[in-house]
Design a protein around this motif. Structure first.
Motif, PDB file in Angstrom:
ATOM      1  N   ASP A 163     -22.813   7.029  84.088  1.00  0.00           N
ATOM      2  CA  ASP A 163     -23.495   7.233  82.805  1.00  0.00           C
ATOM      3  C   ASP A 163     -25.006   7.022  82.908  1.00  0.00           C
ATOM      4  N   GLY A 164     -25.507   6.742  84.122  1.00  0.00           N
ATOM      5  CA  GLY A 164     -26.940   6.618  84.316  1.00  0.00           C
ATOM      6  C   GLY A 164     -27.521   5.261  84.000  1.00  0.00           C
ATOM      7  N   THR A 165     -26.665   4.274  83.682  1.00  0.00           N
ATOM      8  CA  THR A 165     -27.173   2.929  83.413  1.00  0.00           C
ATOM      9  C   THR A 165     -27.900   2.371  84.628  1.00  0.00           C
ATOM     10  N   LEU A 166     -27.327   2.601  85.820  1.00  0.00           N
ATOM     11  CA  LEU A 166     -27.919   2.095  87.052  1.00  0.00           C
ATOM     12  C   LEU A 166     -28.789   3.161  87.708  1.00  0.00           C
ATOM     13  N   ALA A 167     -30.050   2.813  87.933  1.00  0.00           N
ATOM     14  CA  ALA A 167     -30.931   3.668  88.737  1.00  0.00           C
ATOM     15  C   ALA A 167     -30.767   3.268  90.196  1.00  0.00           C
ATOM     16  N   TYR A 168     -30.927   4.226  91.080  1.00  0.00           N
ATOM     17  CA  TYR A 168     -30.733   3.947  92.499  1.00  0.00           C
ATOM     18  C   TYR A 168     -31.656   4.835  93.304  1.00  0.00           C
ATOM     19  N   VAL A 169     -32.451   4.224  94.171  1.00  0.00           N
ATOM     20  CA  VAL A 169     -33.443   4.955  94.963  1.00  0.00           C
ATOM     21  C   VAL A 169     -33.065   4.895  96.436  1.00  0.00           C
ATOM     22  N   GLU A 170     -33.054   6.051  97.074  1.00  0.00           N
ATOM     23  CA  GLU A 170     -32.766   6.154  98.501  1.00  0.00           C
ATOM     24  C   GLU A 170     -34.005   6.655  99.242  1.00  0.00           C
ATOM     25  N   ASP A 171     -34.175   6.164 100.448  1.00  0.00           N
ATOM     26  CA  ASP A 171     -35.220   6.638 101.355  1.00  0.00           C
ATOM     27  C   ASP A 171     -34.482   7.269 102.538  1.00  0.00           C
ATOM     28  N   VAL A 172     -34.451   8.593 102.592  1.00  0.00           N
ATOM     29  CA  VAL A 172     -33.594   9.312 103.528  1.00  0.00           C
ATOM     30  C   VAL A 172     -34.396   9.879 104.691  1.00  0.00           C
ATOM     31  N   ALA A 173     -34.042   9.455 105.904  1.00  0.00           N
ATOM     32  CA  ALA A 173     -34.585  10.070 107.124  1.00  0.00           C
ATOM     33  C   ALA A 173     -33.584  11.122 107.597  1.00  0.00           C
ATOM     34  N   HIS A 174     -34.076  12.161 108.227  1.00  0.00           N
ATOM     35  CA  HIS A 174     -33.210  13.280 108.597  1.00  0.00           C
ATOM     36  C   HIS A 174     -33.102  13.419 110.114  1.00  0.00           C
ATOM     37  N   GLY A 175     -31.854  13.461 110.590  1.00  0.00           N
ATOM     38  CA  GLY A 175     -31.581  13.652 111.995  1.00  0.00           C
ATOM     39  C   GLY A 175     -31.368  12.340 112.730  1.00  0.00           C
ATOM     40  N   LEU A 176     -30.405  12.343 113.650  1.00  0.00           N
ATOM     41  CA  LEU A 176     -30.109  11.140 114.425  1.00  0.00           C
ATOM     42  C   LEU A 176     -31.343  10.649 115.179  1.00  0.00           C
ATOM     43  N   GLU A 177     -32.186  11.579 115.596  1.00  0.00           N
ATOM     44  CA  GLU A 177     -33.379  11.210 116.348  1.00  0.00           C
ATOM     45  C   GLU A 177     -34.355  10.363 115.523  1.00  0.00           C
ATOM     46  N   SER A 178     -34.235  10.407 114.203  1.00  0.00           N
ATOM     47  CA  SER A 178     -35.139   9.646 113.337  1.00  0.00           C
ATOM     48  C   SER A 178     -34.637   8.230 113.067  1.00  0.00           C
ATOM     49  N   ARG A 222     -22.738  11.662  85.622  1.00  0.00           N
ATOM     50  CA  ARG A 222     -23.378  12.103  86.848  1.00  0.00           C
ATOM     51  C   ARG A 222     -22.374  12.124  87.991  1.00  0.00           C
ATOM     52  N   PRO A 223     -22.438  13.137  88.862  1.00  0.00           N
ATOM     53  CA  PRO A 223     -21.576  13.127  90.049  1.00  0.00           C
ATOM     54  C   PRO A 223     -22.021  12.024  91.001  1.00  0.00           C
ATOM     55  N   VAL A 224     -21.112  11.609  91.868  1.00  0.00           N
ATOM     56  CA  VAL A 224     -21.390  10.529  92.814  1.00  0.00           C
ATOM     57  C   VAL A 224     -21.778  11.140  94.160  1.00  0.00           C
ATOM     58  N   PRO A 225     -23.033  11.021  94.588  1.00  0.00           N
ATOM     59  CA  PRO A 225     -23.432  11.562  95.894  1.00  0.00           C
ATOM     60  C   PRO A 225     -22.716  10.832  97.027  1.00  0.00           C
ATOM     61  N   LEU A 226     -22.392  11.556  98.080  1.00  0.00           N
ATOM     62  CA  LEU A 226     -21.708  10.957  99.219  1.00  0.00           C
ATOM     63  C   LEU A 226     -22.569   9.879  99.876  1.00  0.00           C
ATOM     64  N   SER A 227     -23.887  10.070  99.872  1.00  0.00           N
ATOM     65  CA  SER A 227     -24.785   9.095 100.494  1.00  0.00           C
ATOM     66  C   SER A 227     -24.708   7.725  99.836  1.00  0.00           C
ATOM     67  N   TYR A 228     -24.243   7.655  98.584  1.00  0.00           N
ATOM     68  CA  TYR A 228     -24.169   6.366  97.882  1.00  0.00           C
ATOM     69  C   TYR A 228     -23.235   5.387  98.587  1.00  0.00           C
ATOM     70  N   TYR A 229     -22.335   5.919  99.421  1.00  0.00           N
ATOM     71  CA  TYR A 229     -21.397   5.023 100.113  1.00  0.00           C
ATOM     72  C   TYR A 229     -22.038   4.324 101.309  1.00  0.00           C
ATOM     73  N   THR A 230     -23.304   4.615 101.603  1.00  0.00           N
ATOM     74  CA  THR A 230     -24.052   3.786 102.550  1.00  0.00           C
ATOM     75  C   THR A 230     -24.701   2.617 101.825  1.00  0.00           C
ATOM     76  N   GLY A 231     -24.690   2.634 100.499  1.00  0.00           N
ATOM     77  CA  GLY A 231     -25.452   1.653  99.751  1.00  0.00           C
ATOM     78  C   GLY A 231     -24.747   1.120  98.529  1.00  0.00           C
ATOM     79  N   MET A 266     -21.398  -1.283 101.613  1.00  0.00           N
ATOM     80  CA  MET A 266     -21.662  -2.682 101.939  1.00  0.00           C
ATOM     81  C   MET A 266     -22.780  -3.277 101.095  1.00  0.00           C
ATOM     82  N   THR A 267     -23.844  -2.498 100.881  1.00  0.00           N
ATOM     83  CA  THR A 267     -24.990  -2.989 100.118  1.00  0.00           C
ATOM     84  C   THR A 267     -24.592  -3.368  98.700  1.00  0.00           C
ATOM     85  N   GLY A 268     -23.866  -2.494  98.037  1.00  0.00           N
ATOM     86  CA  GLY A 268     -23.462  -2.761  96.667  1.00  0.00           C
ATOM     87  C   GLY A 268     -22.542  -3.955  96.550  1.00  0.00           C
ATOM     88  N   LEU A 269     -21.562  -4.035  97.458  1.00  0.00           N
ATOM     89  CA  LEU A 269     -20.645  -5.172  97.417  1.00  0.00           C
ATOM     90  C   LEU A 269     -21.393  -6.471  97.688  1.00  0.00           C
TER      91      LEU A 269
END
Length: 363
Positions: free
Chosen positions: A321-336, A138-147, A151-154
């Protein structure tokens, strides 16, 4: 290419008592900012365009009037809120970063941020986003580096592997288990061969723990009149490892159910952050720390930055390889962003809460 842009900012308007509300923060329209360094900034400065912002529980204590020393400075009313995020470097005099690089680390809740020393030491260059995905990978989404890759993962890795030192076959309990850190700790524990139970605050989140993240069992703490009894039901032989995200009554119940020589990694105390000193839950069962010879240790992620390369090398194969599942809750826009952050303290998020500020031209 434009040489200037409008920089919106989210500021803290006033110190918070009790639960934060949207009116405690304000989105300012901002003015024009240059998209290149002017030349009078401190050596080693980095100008970035913010792409994603992370909403994290540790930000709530920073919104309170600083009455006592803490490991992190409080926000200043009238100033931009800061936190972890993912950004694209626009200009830099930092020797390790150049225009075009992607980074994760501490930045501002704004469209563009000037990061100056010593804060630049918390910027980590992103090197694996965009790597070609091999067959079955699986490709690595850029958003994963917020989690999970930030810092979250470490935090999850250090707390579980370094502090708790798990052994195959041990029993593990994770509170706030469907959150950004908890969902990872539970899966790391399964990879280590442990028996894992998590608690969460809704039926939906309990099902997520069992059916997506692979926890052996889970319960809704809001439906349990006796937390100690719920833990005895799940762990008839006791708990070897507790990953603490909640505090208060949950910690009190866990102490009664720990096994001799158990380990507790204290990551967060989210149930207590919005309470005044006199309202905070007393922990009455601390005698168990002595009688059961428990190790109870608090930790913070910045103390363990040197382990990030080790963690990244360990976790990337499990992501790909998909061993780890990961769920994100994404809000859109700085105003959110204010609403998204406040939602953490009411359990509205499912998984890692983040804010997508802008698209990245490379995506």
């Amino acid at each position: 290419m434009a040489t200037t842009a409008t920089n919106r900012r989210v500021i803290l308007k006033e110190y918070v008592e009790g639960y934060p509300r949207e009116e405690h923060m304000e989105l300012l329209p901002g003015g024009e900012v240059p998209l290149r360094l002017k030349g009078d900034e401190p050596a080693g400065s980095v100008l970035v365009k913010n792409l994603y912002l992370s909403c994290d529980p540790y930000m709530r204590p920073k919104m309170s009037r600083p009455l006592r020393e803490s490991y992190t400075a409080a926000f200043v009313p009238g100033s931009v809120i800061t936190g972890y995020g993912v950004a694209r470097v626009l200009d830099s005099t930092h020797p390790g970063l150049a225009a075009g690089d992607l980074v994760w680390g501490l930045t501002g809740w704004e469209d563009y941020s000037l990061v100056t020393p010593p804060a630049t030491k918390f910027l980590v260059k992103i090197t694996h986003h965009g790597d070609p995905a091999g067959e079955g990978q699986r490709p690595v989404p850029l958003s994963y580096y917020t989690g999970i890759l930030g810092m979250t993962g470490l935090t999850a890795y250090v707390g579980f592997h370094e502090i708790c030192e798990p052994k195959k076959g041990e029993t593990v309990f994770v509170s706030a288990a469907s959150g950004a850190v908890g969902q990872l700790v539970g899966q790391f524990a399964k990879i280590a061969g442990c028996y894992v139970v998590g608690s969460a605050g809704s039926k939906e989140k309990v099902e997520l723990l069992k059916n997506k993240f692979g926890f052996d069992d889970a319960f809704n703490y809001k439906e349990e009149p006796d937390l100690a009894a719920a833990l005895r039901r799940c762990f008839p032989e006791g708990i070897d490892i507790y990953f603490e995200n909640v505090g208060g009554a949950m910690l009190d119940a866990v102490l009664l159910n720990m096994r001799v020589h158990g380990r507790i990694a204290v990551c967060g105390l989210i149930s207590q952050y919005n309470l005044a000193d006199g309202e905070r839950d007393a922990v009455r069962n601390l005698a168990a720390v002595i009688s059961k010879r428990l190790r109870l240790q608090g930790f913070i992620e910045p103390d363990h930055k040197h382990l990030y390369p080790q963690y990244e090398a360990w976790v990337l194969p499990y992501i790909r390889d998909g061993t780890l599942a990961y769920v994100e809750d994404v809000a859109h826009g700085l105003e959110s962003a204010p609403k998204a952050l406040i939602g953490l303290f009411h359990g509205r998020n499912v998984g890692k809460q983040l804010v997508r500020v802008a698209d990245d031209e490379s995506e």
